[in-house]
Design an enzyme around this catalytic site. Structure first.
Site, mmCIF file in Angstrom:
data_model
loop_
_atom_site.group_PDB
_atom_site.id
_atom_site.type_symbol
_atom_site.label_atom_id
_atom_site.label_comp_id
_atom_site.label_asym_id
_atom_site.label_seq_id
_atom_site.Cartn_x
_atom_site.Cartn_y
_atom_site.Cartn_z
ATOM 1 N N LYS A 37 31.501 41.852 32.657
ATOM 2 C CA LYS A 37 32.855 41.348 32.381
ATOM 3 C C LYS A 37 32.797 39.865 32.039
ATOM 4 C CE LYS A 37 36.108 40.520 35.702
ATOM 5 N NZ LYS A 37 36.686 39.198 35.396
ATOM 6 N N LYS A 66 43.273 39.684 29.103
ATOM 7 C CA LYS A 66 44.650 39.845 29.596
ATOM 8 C C LYS A 66 45.683 39.484 28.532
ATOM 9 C CE LYS A 66 43.472 38.981 34.456
ATOM 10 N NZ LYS A 66 42.171 38.274 34.379
HETATM 11 O O1 C5P Z 1 33.567 36.617 42.647
HETATM 12 P P1 C5P Z 1 34.591 37.696 42.861
HETATM 13 O O2 C5P Z 1 33.967 39.029 43.237
HETATM 14 O O3 C5P Z 1 35.694 37.286 43.770
HETATM 15 O O4 C5P Z 1 35.216 37.901 41.392
HETATM 16 C C1 C5P Z 1 36.302 38.746 41.185
HETATM 17 C C2 C5P Z 1 36.582 38.893 39.714
HETATM 18 O O5 C5P Z 1 37.693 39.752 39.573
HETATM 19 C C3 C5P Z 1 36.929 37.611 39.000
HETATM 20 O O6 C5P Z 1 36.445 37.699 37.648
HETATM 21 C C4 C5P Z 1 38.444 37.584 39.027
HETATM 22 O O7 C5P Z 1 38.994 36.906 37.937
HETATM 23 C C5 C5P Z 1 38.765 39.068 38.932
HETATM 24 N N1 C5P Z 1 40.054 39.453 39.503
HETATM 25 C C6 C5P Z 1 40.394 39.240 40.832
HETATM 26 N N2 C5P Z 1 41.625 39.627 41.313
HETATM 27 C C7 C5P Z 1 42.493 40.227 40.514
HETATM 28 C C8 C5P Z 1 42.186 40.466 39.178
HETATM 29 C C9 C5P Z 1 40.942 40.055 38.701
HETATM 30 O O8 C5P Z 1 39.580 38.701 41.587
HETATM 31 N N3 C5P Z 1 43.651 40.629 41.000
#
Ligand code: C5P
Length: 251
Positions: A37, A66
């Site tokens: 991603k 998005k």
């Molecule tokens: O490092 P981490 O596992 O927290 O990363 C989570 C990923 O998921 C990031 O790319 C973040 O932008 C995305 N994301 C999130 N919460 C959401 C939607 C997307 O953490 N509600």
């Protein structure tokens, strides 16, 4: 041997500042990761370079862009996103039914240009229902929408399904309700994944990979638990531990 059933669920969030770091992560993790991603941070800095690198490994590429605009603009942008090679991309459900339909129509147009059969292997188009940064306080105080925020998210998930989206981005805590409301085939991609042994960072409603799958998650977004692993672990070590943890359950 890598378990393909686990691999197809893994979406690695390449949230890094530097292209070298992104390439090193792709090089070491692509055997374990079906989909990488790329979010706005990396995309706005390195666009095509990072995309080509991922596609060069025969991995799926998820552009976490998005989209949220008028239907005509979203249709054209979606067409370009798919032409550029994205197997996954997303839109905001709050853009409305027509905008989501337009995203799908743009993807279909791209497939026509690529001479590919959309029905056979369509791109995964996901809707973001409510950003996790939108709390009940924001709903009530700023938007003056007197609706329960998670009820609203379910309503938007149903609308996304009607508009032809493949699924939604949602917390593992909501995955079960979404599957109940929208059906088992409607995909749920869950961020906020943290194995018990890793730091929660800023994720307030984190869940373990095992819990997320038990709740019906089709895809797990894994970021810092692997890209910035706990002391003493390499990203591959952390990924292998996650595989072991998921491997204990049927998926
Ligand atoms: O490092 P981490 O596992 O927290 O990363 C989570 C990923 O998921 C990031 O790319 C973040 O932008 C995305 N994301 C999130 N919460 C959401 C939607 C997307 O953490 N509600």
């Amino acid at each position: 041997m890598i378990n393909d059933k686990i691999k197809e669920k893994i979406v690695l969030a390449l949230d890094v500042e530097d292209i070298k770091e992104a390439k090193t992560l792709v090089d070491s993790l692509y055997p374990y990761v079906e989909t990488f991603k790329v979010g706005l941070q990396l995309y706005t800095k390195y666009g095509n370079e990072v995309i080509d690198y991922i596609l060069g490994k025969n991995s799926n590429f998820f552009l976490d862009i998005k989209l949220h605009d008028i239907p005509n603009t979203v249709e054209k942008a979606s067409e370009n996103v798919v032409l550029r090679g994205a197997n996954f991309f997303n839109v905001h459900a709050t853009g409305g039914f027509k905008m989501m339909e337009a995203a799908r129509s743009g993807a279909i147009k791209a497939f026509e240009k690529l001479n590919k059969n959309f029905e056979e292997n369509p791109p995964v188009i996901l809707a973001v229902t409510m950003l996790t940064s939108i709390s009940q306080e924001v709903m009530d105080g700023e938007f003056e929408i007197k609706t329960d925020v998670s009820e609203f998210a379910i309503r938007l998930a149903k609308l996304s399904k009607k508009a032809g989206m493949s699924g939604v981005v949602a917390s593992s805590l909501e995955a079960k309700r979404i599957k109940e409301a929208c059906g088992a085939d409607f995909k749920v991609l869950c961020p906020g994944i943290r194995p018990a042994w890793s730091s929660k960072d800023d994720q307030k409603r984190a869940a373990t990979p095992k819990f997320a799958i038990e709740q019906g998650a089709d895809y797990l977004v894994i970021g810092r638990a692997v890209t910035k692993p706990a002391e003493g672990l390499s990203p591959i070590d952390a990924m292998k531990k996650i595989y072991d943890e998921i491997g204990e359950i049927e998926c």
